[in-house]
Scaffold this active site. Structure first.
Site, PDB file in Angstrom:
ATOM      1  N   ARG A  60      26.762 -29.059 -92.137  1.00 28.34           N
ATOM      2  CA  ARG A  60      28.284 -29.515 -92.057  1.00 28.34           C
ATOM      3  C   ARG A  60      28.639 -29.879 -93.700  1.00 28.34           C
ATOM      4  O   ARG A  60      29.733 -30.368 -94.877  1.00 28.34           O
ATOM      5  CB  ARG A  60      28.501 -31.214 -91.055  1.00 28.34           C
ATOM      6  CG  ARG A  60      29.432 -31.699 -92.113  1.00 28.34           C
ATOM      7  CD  ARG A  60      29.445 -32.330 -91.133  1.00 28.34           C
ATOM      8  NE  ARG A  60      30.536 -34.064 -91.306  1.00 28.34           N
ATOM      9  CZ  ARG A  60      31.776 -34.270 -90.662  1.00 28.34           C
ATOM     10  NH1 ARG A  60      32.514 -33.235 -90.197  1.00 28.34           N
ATOM     11  NH2 ARG A  60      32.886 -35.329 -91.451  1.00 28.34           N
ATOM     12  N   HIS A 107      40.894 -28.431 -92.196  1.00 25.42           N
ATOM     13  CA  HIS A 107      39.347 -28.296 -91.168  1.00 25.42           C
ATOM     14  C   HIS A 107      39.321 -27.770 -90.250  1.00 25.42           C
ATOM     15  O   HIS A 107      40.386 -27.048 -89.064  1.00 25.42           O
ATOM     16  CB  HIS A 107      39.681 -29.685 -90.836  1.00 25.42           C
ATOM     17  CG  HIS A 107      39.113 -30.440 -92.881  1.00 25.42           C
ATOM     18  ND1 HIS A 107      37.492 -31.086 -92.926  1.00 25.42           N
ATOM     19  CD2 HIS A 107      39.412 -30.856 -93.025  1.00 25.42           C
ATOM     20  CE1 HIS A 107      37.288 -31.560 -93.667  1.00 25.42           C
ATOM     21  NE2 HIS A 107      38.920 -31.441 -94.017  1.00 25.42           N
ATOM     22  N   SER A 108      39.056 -28.069 -89.248  1.00 26.88           N
ATOM     23  CA  SER A 108      38.397 -27.293 -87.564  1.00 26.88           C
ATOM     24  C   SER A 108      37.201 -28.130 -87.662  1.00 26.88           C
ATOM     25  O   SER A 108      36.034 -28.852 -87.838  1.00 26.88           O
ATOM     26  CB  SER A 108      37.728 -25.891 -87.366  1.00 26.88           C
ATOM     27  OG  SER A 108      36.499 -26.007 -88.148  1.00 26.88           O
ATOM     28  N   TYR A 109      36.944 -28.614 -85.839  1.00 28.50           N
ATOM     29  CA  TYR A 109      38.979 -27.934 -85.220  1.00 28.50           C
ATOM     30  C   TYR A 109      39.539 -29.250 -84.495  1.00 28.50           C
ATOM     31  O   TYR A 109      38.442 -30.456 -84.205  1.00 28.50           O
ATOM     32  CB  TYR A 109      38.138 -27.151 -83.898  1.00 28.50           C
ATOM     33  CG  TYR A 109      36.768 -27.908 -82.839  1.00 28.50           C
ATOM     34  CD1 TYR A 109      36.880 -28.510 -81.692  1.00 28.50           C
ATOM     35  CD2 TYR A 109      34.809 -27.792 -83.464  1.00 28.50           C
ATOM     36  CE1 TYR A 109      35.454 -28.923 -80.955  1.00 28.50           C
ATOM     37  CE2 TYR A 109      34.382 -28.317 -83.299  1.00 28.50           C
ATOM     38  CZ  TYR A 109      34.553 -28.807 -82.123  1.00 28.50           C
ATOM     39  OH  TYR A 109      33.522 -29.883 -81.283  1.00 28.50           O
ATOM     40  N   ARG A 112      33.813 -37.955 -96.974  1.00 16.47           N
ATOM     41  CA  ARG A 112      33.926 -39.812 -97.511  1.00 16.47           C
ATOM     42  C   ARG A 112      33.680 -39.617 -98.444  1.00 16.47           C
ATOM     43  O   ARG A 112      32.915 -40.918 -99.231  1.00 16.47           O
ATOM     44  CB  ARG A 112      32.585 -39.723 -96.338  1.00 16.47           C
ATOM     45  CG  ARG A 112      32.554 -39.051 -95.090  1.00 16.47           C
ATOM     46  CD  ARG A 112      33.575 -40.190 -94.252  1.00 16.47           C
ATOM     47  NE  ARG A 112      33.880 -39.386 -93.111  1.00 16.47           N
ATOM     48  CZ  ARG A 112      33.947 -38.717 -92.305  1.00 16.47           C
ATOM     49  NH1 ARG A 112      34.942 -37.771 -93.041  1.00 16.47           N
ATOM     50  NH2 ARG A 112      34.492 -39.027 -90.741  1.00 16.47           N
ATOM     51  N   GLU A 117      43.394 -29.588 -88.771  1.00  9.98           N
ATOM     52  CA  GLU A 117      42.222 -28.964 -88.000  1.00  9.98           C
ATOM     53  C   GLU A 117      42.499 -27.862 -87.213  1.00  9.98           C
ATOM     54  O   GLU A 117      43.575 -27.492 -86.396  1.00  9.98           O
ATOM     55  CB  GLU A 117      41.534 -30.032 -86.762  1.00  9.98           C
ATOM     56  CG  GLU A 117      41.427 -31.085 -87.989  1.00  9.98           C
ATOM     57  CD  GLU A 117      39.947 -31.908 -87.772  1.00  9.98           C
ATOM     58  OE1 GLU A 117      38.960 -30.478 -87.504  1.00  9.98           O
ATOM     59  OE2 GLU A 117      39.285 -32.385 -89.020  1.00  9.98           O
ATOM     60  N   HIS A 171      33.985 -28.688 -95.267  1.00 10.52           N
ATOM     61  CA  HIS A 171      32.276 -28.803 -94.118  1.00 10.52           C
ATOM     62  C   HIS A 171      32.554 -27.043 -94.261  1.00 10.52           C
ATOM     63  O   HIS A 171      33.540 -26.080 -93.573  1.00 10.52           O
ATOM     64  CB  HIS A 171      33.047 -29.489 -92.966  1.00 10.52           C
ATOM     65  CG  HIS A 171      33.797 -30.709 -93.114  1.00 10.52           C
ATOM     66  ND1 HIS A 171      34.320 -31.517 -92.677  1.00 10.52           N
ATOM     67  CD2 HIS A 171      33.014 -31.940 -93.561  1.00 10.52           C
ATOM     68  CE1 HIS A 171      34.212 -32.721 -93.174  1.00 10.52           C
ATOM     69  NE2 HIS A 171      33.558 -33.073 -93.959  1.00 10.52           N
ATOM     70  N   ALA A 172      30.716 -27.387 -94.467  1.00  6.04           N
ATOM     71  CA  ALA A 172      30.522 -25.970 -94.374  1.00  6.04           C
ATOM     72  C   ALA A 172      30.509 -24.658 -92.803  1.00  6.04           C
ATOM     73  O   ALA A 172      30.630 -23.765 -93.616  1.00  6.04           O
ATOM     74  CB  ALA A 172      28.882 -26.347 -94.722  1.00  6.04           C
ATOM     75  N   ARG A 173      30.688 -25.617 -92.628  1.00  7.80           N
ATOM     76  CA  ARG A 173      30.529 -24.844 -90.836  1.00  7.80           C
ATOM     77  C   ARG A 173      31.622 -24.349 -90.316  1.00  7.80           C
ATOM     78  O   ARG A 173      32.504 -24.050 -89.102  1.00  7.80           O
ATOM     79  CB  ARG A 173      29.878 -25.458 -89.652  1.00  7.80           C
ATOM     80  CG  ARG A 173      29.996 -26.786 -89.096  1.00  7.80           C
ATOM     81  CD  ARG A 173      29.291 -28.031 -88.975  1.00  7.80           C
ATOM     82  NE  ARG A 173      30.151 -28.794 -88.743  1.00  7.80           N
ATOM     83  CZ  ARG A 173      28.984 -30.001 -87.992  1.00  7.80           C
ATOM     84  NH1 ARG A 173      28.008 -29.902 -86.907  1.00  7.80           N
ATOM     85  NH2 ARG A 173      30.017 -31.230 -87.441  1.00  7.80           N
TER      86      ARG A 173
HETATM   87  O1  0X9 Z   1      35.893 -36.331 -90.086  1.00  6.73           O
HETATM   88  C1  0X9 Z   1      36.285 -35.439 -90.626  1.00  6.73           C
HETATM   89  O2  0X9 Z   1      36.132 -35.340 -92.120  1.00  6.73           O
HETATM   90  C2  0X9 Z   1      37.495 -34.440 -90.049  1.00  6.73           C
HETATM   91  N1  0X9 Z   1      37.421 -34.202 -89.231  1.00  6.73           N
HETATM   92  S1  0X9 Z   1      36.223 -33.128 -89.034  1.00  6.73           S
HETATM   93  O3  0X9 Z   1      35.805 -32.124 -87.472  1.00  6.73           O
HETATM   94  N2  0X9 Z   1      36.762 -31.172 -89.505  1.00  6.73           N
HETATM   95  O4  0X9 Z   1      35.267 -33.601 -89.951  1.00  6.73           O
HETATM   96  C3  0X9 Z   1      38.684 -35.506 -90.439  1.00  6.73           C
HETATM   97  C4  0X9 Z   1      39.101 -36.204 -90.948  1.00  6.73           C
HETATM   98  C5  0X9 Z   1      40.438 -36.511 -90.643  1.00  6.73           C
HETATM   99  N3  0X9 Z   1      40.755 -37.634 -91.475  1.00  6.73           N
HETATM  100  C6  0X9 Z   1      40.449 -38.936 -90.913  1.00  6.73           C
HETATM  101  N4  0X9 Z   1      40.602 -38.813 -89.388  1.00  6.73           N
HETATM  102  N5  0X9 Z   1      40.687 -40.044 -90.688  1.00  6.73           N
HETATM  103 ZN    ZN Z   2      36.304 -30.553 -91.610  1.00  8.68          ZN
END
Ligand code: 0X9
Ligand code: ZN
Length: 421
Positions: free
Chosen positions: A236, A309-311, A254, A385, A178-180
């Site tokens: 993002r 990742h964050s956060y 995704r 995260e 994720h870019a940010r």
């Molecule tokens: O949503 C995401 O891709 C990740 N969080 S973020 O805030 N960095 O975008 C979490 C992915 C972890 N996987 C699941 N929660 N299923």
């Molecule tokens: Zn992320």
């Protein structure tokens, strides 16, 4: 997921970037953590019509958002239970995100640790990796898995120990999906730095690097990262355009081709922050990463994958797509994750929450760790995260003064995990 991502669509639409692509400064924007009291839909309904930038998707308990200056009075009149994350987001970006130009090193010298005092441009990160590799040519190599949609290199560094190049199972890291989430590249760089620098003088580090081949990719999403520096700090997704929509970008977390088709954990709307793409693995970046990941699987296999990742300060284990499913080795994963959290906390008391990704955070489909587990058969595939929690302030704009401490606590944690797993 406690709440459908679709519900976020009205908020997300407000973030569509205007055509002229002038830099968004975020001056005067205020960011809040709103307590949703388990009724995020009601909160979102109240926010409809305001210019809102969503930070998170974990809306069961709280919703983190930035509000444009012209809507702050209207927001405050709503009387929601909220704490301030940024009094002035633009000012915090300017004040806390110090930038430096990287000066490089003379031939074969190790880059200075001052690298970790500030944030840097993509080209400087590339140079940093080249310089670091140049100081350790015997047991490291720069590689590329391919190019991004806009033609930037998705480069990485491969490290190995006494068994020779490619002789051991893989430890595989991704940063800047994720870019940010700028802190992630810094953290993987610090881990890389220490694996190389300490190999010759720390027996525990030597044992680790003699046991695994490391493949570390600091920028899975270079186009998005560059865009956060030129135009929109809170971008993002990647920067792929689609003929079907004027909205830009696919969520790199995704789009992986494993359980991608399952509904509920991603959006089918190209304007949404969690847009999954038109088909499984249809982004330039994920195509290249899938091919590379399969070569790792088919050579010595993958022992550990971490998607940085964050956060929020989480250590998340599979699965993402189904909250009631656990992998066969779940107990072992949970015990290692909790050991890692304990070890991380020993440096500065920073608390990380561990849990099954779907249950602890929310459901995702087509995320990297599900692909790594289900289609690349990694023994452990986690999302970490990083700082901050969010309530402690900062969000994606982690002050540069916290880069080094964030990196040190993760390096300490990794030494534990890599030896224990
Ligand atoms: O949503 C995401 O891709 C990740 N969080 S973020 O805030 N960095 O975008 C979490 C992915 C972890 N996987 C699941 N929660 N299923
Ligand atoms: Zn992320």
């Amino acid at each position: 997921m406690k709440l459908s991502v679709i519900l976020l669509a009205p908020l997300v639409l407000a973030t569509a970037v205007p055509k002229q692509e002038r830099k968004i400064t975020y001056d005067g924007y205020k960011a809040f953590r709103i307590s949703t009291e388990h009724d995020a839909a009601a909160v979102k309904e109240k926010l409809a019509g305001l210019s809102v930038v969503p930070f998170n998707f974990n809306t069961e308990e709280h919703l983190d958002i930035a509000i444009a200056p012209e809507d702050i009075t209207a927001f405050e009149a709503l009387n929601l239970t909220a704490e301030v994350m940024h009094e002035d987001l633009g000012a915090d970006i300017a004040k806390h995100e110090t930038f430096s130009a990287y000066e490089g090193v003379t031939a074969q010298a190790i880059p200075s640790l001052t690298w970790f005092n500030s944030y840097h441009a993509y080209a400087d990160h590339m140079q940093f990796f080249n310089d670091l590799q140049g100081a350790f040519t015997q047991n490291s190599e720069i590689f590329t898995v391919g190019n991004s949609g806009q033609g930037r290199s998705i480069f990485g560094i491969h490290l190995w120990g006494s068994g020779g190049k490619g002789s051991k199972p893989a430890v595989y890291f991704h940063g800047t999906v994720h870019a940010r989430e700028w802190i992630t590249a810094k953290v993987v760089e610090y881990i890389t730095y220490n694996l190389l620098v300490q190999y010759s003088n720390n027996t525990a580090v030597k044992t680790v690097l003699d046991s695994y081949d490391f493949y570390i990719i600091p920028f899975v999403n270079p186009d998005g990262f560059v865009y956060t520096q030129t135009t929109n700090r809170l971008w993002r997704k990647n920067r792929q355009t689609r003929t079907s929509s004027s909205c830009v970008g696919t969520d790199m977390n995704r789009n992986w081709p494993y359980k991608w088709e399952v509904t509920g954990g991603a959006s089918t709307d190209p304007c949404d922050e969690t847009y999954k793409g038109q088909a499984a693995g249809d982004t330039t970046e994920i195509k290249a990463l899938v091919a590379f990941t399969q070569t790792l699987k088919n050579s010595k296999g993958i022992k550990l994958f971490i998607d940085w990742h964050s956060y929020g300060q989480y250590i998340l284990t599979p699965w993402g797509y189904d909250c009631s499913l656990k992998p066969a080795n779940h107990a072992r994963q949970a015990s290692l994750a909790s050991g890692l959290a304990t070890r991380i906390a020993q440096s500065y008391g920073t608390r990380f929450t561990t849990g099954q990704a779907c249950a602890a955070l929310y459901a995702t489909t087509g995320d990297s760790t599900d692909y790594l587990t289900g289609a690349a058969l990694a023994e452990f595939a986690w999302t970490i995260e990083l700082r901050p929690t969010g309530s402690s302030g900062g969000g994606f704009v982690l002050p540069a003064a916290q880069i080094l401490a964030s990196a040190i606590e993760q390096w300490e944690g990794m030494k534990y995990l890599l030896a224990a797993m």
